[in-house]
Design a protein around this motif. Structure first.
Motif, PDB file in Angstrom:
ATOM      1  N   ALA A  38       0.828  -1.204   0.000  1.00  0.00           N
ATOM      2  CA  ALA A  38       0.000   0.000   0.000  1.00  0.00           C
ATOM      3  C   ALA A  38       0.863   1.254   0.000  1.00  0.00           C
ATOM      4  CB  ALA A  38      -0.936  -0.009   1.205  1.00  0.00           C
ATOM      5  N   ALA A  39       1.920   1.239   0.803  1.00  0.00           N
ATOM      6  CA  ALA A  39       2.813   2.395   0.851  1.00  0.00           C
ATOM      7  C   ALA A  39       3.502   2.626  -0.489  1.00  0.00           C
ATOM      8  CB  ALA A  39       3.860   2.200   1.948  1.00  0.00           C
ATOM      9  N   ASP A  40       3.641   1.558  -1.280  1.00  0.00           N
ATOM     10  CA  ASP A  40       4.276   1.664  -2.593  1.00  0.00           C
ATOM     11  C   ASP A  40       3.276   2.057  -3.685  1.00  0.00           C
ATOM     12  OD1 ASP A  40       6.656   1.459  -4.142  1.00  0.00           O
ATOM     13  OD2 ASP A  40       5.966  -0.471  -4.933  1.00  0.00           O
ATOM     14  N   GLY A  41       2.017   2.279  -3.282  1.00  0.00           N
ATOM     15  CA  GLY A  41       1.041   2.778  -4.239  1.00  0.00           C
ATOM     16  C   GLY A  41      -0.050   1.815  -4.646  1.00  0.00           C
ATOM     17  N   ALA A  42       0.008   0.561  -4.195  1.00  0.00           N
ATOM     18  CA  ALA A  42      -1.021  -0.406  -4.560  1.00  0.00           C
ATOM     19  C   ALA A  42      -2.286  -0.175  -3.726  1.00  0.00           C
ATOM     20  CB  ALA A  42      -0.524  -1.827  -4.357  1.00  0.00           C
ATOM     21  N   GLU A  43      -3.417  -0.579  -4.270  1.00  0.00           N
ATOM     22  CA  GLU A  43      -4.678  -0.567  -3.532  1.00  0.00           C
ATOM     23  C   GLU A  43      -4.908  -1.990  -3.021  1.00  0.00           C
ATOM     24  OE1 GLU A  43      -9.183  -0.409  -4.932  1.00  0.00           O
ATOM     25  OE2 GLU A  43      -8.197   1.551  -5.189  1.00  0.00           O
ATOM     26  N   VAL A  44      -4.668  -2.187  -1.734  1.00  0.00           N
ATOM     27  CA  VAL A  44      -4.707  -3.516  -1.129  1.00  0.00           C
ATOM     28  C   VAL A  44      -5.988  -3.667  -0.312  1.00  0.00           C
ATOM     29  CG1 VAL A  44      -3.551  -5.127   0.422  1.00  0.00           C
ATOM     30  CG2 VAL A  44      -2.189  -3.608  -1.039  1.00  0.00           C
ATOM     31  N   THR A  45      -6.752  -4.708  -0.590  1.00  0.00           N
ATOM     32  CA  THR A  45      -7.955  -5.017   0.177  1.00  0.00           C
ATOM     33  C   THR A  45      -7.756  -6.334   0.913  1.00  0.00           C
ATOM     34  OG1 THR A  45      -9.392  -3.890  -1.418  1.00  0.00           O
ATOM     35  CG2 THR A  45     -10.431  -5.468   0.072  1.00  0.00           C
ATOM     36  N   VAL A  46      -7.968  -6.319   2.215  1.00  0.00           N
ATOM     37  CA  VAL A  46      -7.811  -7.504   3.050  1.00  0.00           C
ATOM     38  C   VAL A  46      -9.183  -7.930   3.547  1.00  0.00           C
ATOM     39  CG1 VAL A  46      -6.753  -8.485   5.113  1.00  0.00           C
ATOM     40  CG2 VAL A  46      -5.506  -6.770   3.769  1.00  0.00           C
ATOM     41  N   TYR A  47      -9.509  -9.200   3.354  1.00  0.00           N
ATOM     42  CA  TYR A  47     -10.767  -9.749   3.845  1.00  0.00           C
ATOM     43  C   TYR A  47     -10.565 -10.264   5.264  1.00  0.00           C
ATOM     44  CZ  TYR A  47     -12.931  -9.119  -0.668  1.00  0.00           C
ATOM     45  OH  TYR A  47     -13.465  -8.545  -1.800  1.00  0.00           O
ATOM     46  N   CYS A  48     -11.381  -9.757   6.202  1.00  0.00           N
ATOM     47  CA  CYS A  48     -11.217 -10.033   7.628  1.00  0.00           C
ATOM     48  C   CYS A  48     -12.444 -10.768   8.173  1.00  0.00           C
ATOM     49  CB  CYS A  48     -11.049  -8.725   8.408  1.00  0.00           C
ATOM     50  SG  CYS A  48      -9.752  -7.627   7.796  1.00  0.00           S
ATOM     51  N   ARG A  49     -12.216 -11.652   9.136  1.00  0.00           N
ATOM     52  CA  ARG A  49     -13.323 -12.343   9.804  1.00  0.00           C
ATOM     53  C   ARG A  49     -13.889 -11.465  10.913  1.00  0.00           C
ATOM     54  NH1 ARG A  49     -10.534 -18.288  10.676  1.00  0.00           N
ATOM     55  NH2 ARG A  49      -9.557 -18.341   8.608  1.00  0.00           N
ATOM     56  N   THR A  50     -15.201 -11.319  10.902  1.00  0.00           N
ATOM     57  CA  THR A  50     -15.830 -10.552  11.968  1.00  0.00           C
ATOM     58  C   THR A  50     -15.839 -11.355  13.252  1.00  0.00           C
ATOM     59  OG1 THR A  50     -18.006 -11.388  11.318  1.00  0.00           O
ATOM     60  CG2 THR A  50     -17.324  -9.278  10.394  1.00  0.00           C
ATOM     61  N   LYS A  51     -15.756 -10.644  14.347  1.00  0.00           N
ATOM     62  CA  LYS A  51     -15.802 -11.252  15.663  1.00  0.00           C
ATOM     63  C   LYS A  51     -16.705 -10.410  16.540  1.00  0.00           C
ATOM     64  CE  LYS A  51     -12.772 -13.144  19.254  1.00  0.00           C
ATOM     65  NZ  LYS A  51     -11.372 -13.275  19.718  1.00  0.00           N
ATOM     66  N   LYS A  52     -17.644 -11.038  17.211  1.00  0.00           N
ATOM     67  CA  LYS A  52     -18.638 -10.319  17.987  1.00  0.00           C
ATOM     68  C   LYS A  52     -17.979  -9.369  18.975  1.00  0.00           C
ATOM     69  CE  LYS A  52     -22.813 -11.057  20.749  1.00  0.00           C
ATOM     70  NZ  LYS A  52     -23.706 -12.082  21.359  1.00  0.00           N
ATOM     71  N   GLY A  53     -18.410  -8.105  18.908  1.00  0.00           N
ATOM     72  CA  GLY A  53     -17.903  -7.108  19.835  1.00  0.00           C
ATOM     73  C   GLY A  53     -16.614  -6.439  19.405  1.00  0.00           C
ATOM     74  N   SER A  54     -15.986  -6.918  18.333  1.00  0.00           N
ATOM     75  CA  SER A  54     -14.725  -6.342  17.891  1.00  0.00           C
ATOM     76  C   SER A  54     -14.974  -5.180  16.933  1.00  0.00           C
ATOM     77  CB  SER A  54     -13.870  -7.398  17.181  1.00  0.00           C
ATOM     78  OG  SER A  54     -13.529  -8.435  18.069  1.00  0.00           O
ATOM     79  N   PRO A  55     -14.087  -4.188  16.916  1.00  0.00           N
ATOM     80  CA  PRO A  55     -14.236  -3.075  15.970  1.00  0.00           C
ATOM     81  C   PRO A  55     -14.071  -3.549  14.535  1.00  0.00           C
ATOM     82  CG  PRO A  55     -12.104  -2.974  17.082  1.00  0.00           C
ATOM     83  CD  PRO A  55     -12.902  -4.039  17.773  1.00  0.00           C
ATOM     84  N   ARG A  56     -14.657  -2.815  13.609  1.00  0.00           N
ATOM     85  CA  ARG A  56     -14.581  -3.161  12.197  1.00  0.00           C
ATOM     86  C   ARG A  56     -14.151  -1.942  11.393  1.00  0.00           C
ATOM     87  NH1 ARG A  56     -20.225  -6.689  11.563  1.00  0.00           N
ATOM     88  NH2 ARG A  56     -19.826  -8.070  13.350  1.00  0.00           N
ATOM     89  N   PRO A  57     -12.896  -1.547  11.523  1.00  0.00           N
ATOM     90  CA  PRO A  57     -12.433  -0.357  10.795  1.00  0.00           C
ATOM     91  C   PRO A  57     -12.454  -0.593   9.295  1.00  0.00           C
ATOM     92  CG  PRO A  57     -10.581  -1.545  11.753  1.00  0.00           C
ATOM     93  CD  PRO A  57     -11.819  -2.193  12.298  1.00  0.00           C
ATOM     94  N   ALA A  58     -12.645   0.470   8.546  1.00  0.00           N
ATOM     95  CA  ALA A  58     -12.675   0.374   7.089  1.00  0.00           C
ATOM     96  C   ALA A  58     -11.278   0.347   6.493  1.00  0.00           C
ATOM     97  CB  ALA A  58     -13.460   1.540   6.505  1.00  0.00           C
ATOM     98  N   GLU A  59     -10.310   0.869   7.230  1.00  0.00           N
ATOM     99  CA  GLU A  59      -8.931   0.919   6.744  1.00  0.00           C
ATOM    100  C   GLU A  59      -7.964   0.622   7.880  1.00  0.00           C
ATOM    101  OE1 GLU A  59      -7.915   4.494   4.720  1.00  0.00           O
ATOM    102  OE2 GLU A  59      -9.530   4.339   3.246  1.00  0.00           O
ATOM    103  N   TYR A  60      -6.791   0.163   7.506  1.00  0.00           N
ATOM    104  CA  TYR A  60      -5.731  -0.084   8.479  1.00  0.00           C
ATOM    105  C   TYR A  60      -4.398  -0.052   7.745  1.00  0.00           C
ATOM    106  CZ  TYR A  60      -2.475  -2.699  11.446  1.00  0.00           C
ATOM    107  OH  TYR A  60      -1.376  -3.085  12.159  1.00  0.00           O
TER     108      TYR A  60
END
Length: 401
Positions: A38-60
């Motif tokens: 990402a720092a080198d300019g790519a658009e990286v999308t990571v698929y994450c498993r949801t976990k009850k009560g955990s935050p779900r940020p749109a970016e990291y």
């Protein structure tokens, strides 16, 4: 890096628990590699498993995150989440290339390829050798390996032993892209004090509680020892209650053994690695292991289970054990020869920083993505093993050498 003249390269990372990394080697790889791409300019999308009560940020760390559910089952958690992730990737987005982690996810590869998304599979270690899988599970992993060979456009191995295995078994080349390491400086930590630990004053184990990680062997060896410093064990397992109980029973009655459970605070975990006298590493089937590299990067002496993967990473400056008695001997030796133990840790750190570089690994992933986009593919290999005898003989050599 650009996927076309007017836009960045679009990359999907599928098949892990996601980021920030708090569990396992794949998550560490996605975290370290994705942020650099990402720092080198790519658009990286990571698929994450949801976990009850955990935050779900749109970016990291510059990466876009997609949060999807999974069935909470040992046999279905990974597959259910990957299936949803691939469906989302095919229907909702258009990627230039995808990296799928874990050969178990190979049944979903055709959907990506039909959508004209070239895909590389990070095949991981010899998962079918893990004792947590029953007969059906082990059979599934064997079939999944063959499907990865047949349907992936490229295979990624994180250890030479794994690369050799796929060459010998299937006659297919893999891209060797290991994990990286980083220097971790030991510094005063309030977290250590709260745990009642002192710098250089304990032995450390960090592992999921699975038979192939030999935590029970380490605990039993330590129990037999005359060690003065405590053994601190970090880890748990959501689907291995029987094995976890075996470890608890082995530790019972010995006040020197501290079972901390899971530690998710990464700063505290770094300080646990950096301030330990030794890191005792029992992993045996997973290829290059980030926990081992983390300890080496922290200049901590290593006592490792004696298999080819660990010798490939740690080399001649680590101590190796194969049973409780050898573990006992090395723990005692580390305490009685503190200067030698410290020197061993320094040599291991030098080895890790010279050989295992996250920048180089991320560059390798970028180069592979460009290669795939240009039309490179190994797909179409029949995916059949060389022979049944080679299975029995060749895999034993990979794991036990």
């Amino acid at each position: 890096m650009r996927g076309g003249q007017d836009r960045p390269l679009r990359i999907a990372m599928i098949g892990t628990r996601g980021v920030p990394a708090a569990y396992g080697g794949f998550e560490t790889a996605v975290d370290e590699i994705g942020r650099r791409m990402a720092a080198d300019g790519a658009e990286v999308t990571v698929y994450c498993r949801t976990k009850k009560g955990s935050p779900r940020p749109a970016e990291y760390a510059g990466m876009k995150l997609v949060h999807l559910p999974a069935l909470r089952s040992k046999t279905l958690e990974t597959l259910s989440h990957t299936g949803l992730s691939v469906l989302h990737a095919v229907l909702r987005r258009r990627y230039d290339a995808a990296f799928v982690f874990n050969a178990a996810n190979s049944p979903f590869l055709p959907a990506l390829r039909i959508a004209r998304v070239p895909v590389a599979v990070h095949v991981d270690g010899l998962e079918w050798k893990r004792g947590k899988w029953g007969r059906v599970g082990r059979k599934y992993y064997r079939v999944a390996e063959s499907l990865s060979v047949r349907w992936a456009d490229a295979l990624i191995a994180d250890a030479q032993g794994i690369a050799d295995y796929y060459t010998e078994e299937f006659g297919v080349d893999t891209r060797l892209l290991t994990y990286g390491s980083k220097a971790i400086e030991a510094r005063p930590s309030s977290g250590l004090a709260e745990l009642g630990l002192e710098p250089g004053g304990y032995h450390l184990v960090v592992a999921r509680f699975e038979p192939e990680n030999h935590v029970d062997v380490i605990v039993e060896g330590y129990r037999r020892s005359g060690a003065k410093l405590p053994l601190v064990v970090v880890g748990s397992a959501p689907y291995a209650a029987e094995y976890s109980q075996r470890i608890t029973d082995a530790a019972a009655g010995d006040a020197r053994i501290r079972l901390l459970g899971g530690v998710w605070d990464q700063e505290l975990l770094d300080q646990l690695y950096a301030n330990a006298l030794t890191y005792v590493h029992g992993h045996s089937v997973g290829g290059t292991n980030p926990s081992l590299l983390r300890a080496m990067g922290a200049a901590t002496a290593v006592i490792a289970y004696d298999v080819g993967f660990n010798r490939e990473v740690a080399g001649p400056d680590a101590r190796y054990f194969g049973d409780p008695e050898e573990a006992r001997m090395h723990v005692e030796a580390a305490e009685t020869m503190p200067e030698s133990t410290k020197s061993s840790g320094s040599a291991l750190q030098k080895r890790a920083l010279e050989r295992y570089d996250w920048d180089g690994v991320a560059q390798g992933y970028t180069e592979l993505a460009v290669h795939l986009i240009s039309g490179h593919s190994t797909a179409g290999v029949r995916g059949r093993r060389s022979s049944q005898n080679a299975i029995a003989e060749g895999t034993a050599g990979v794991v036990q050498a």
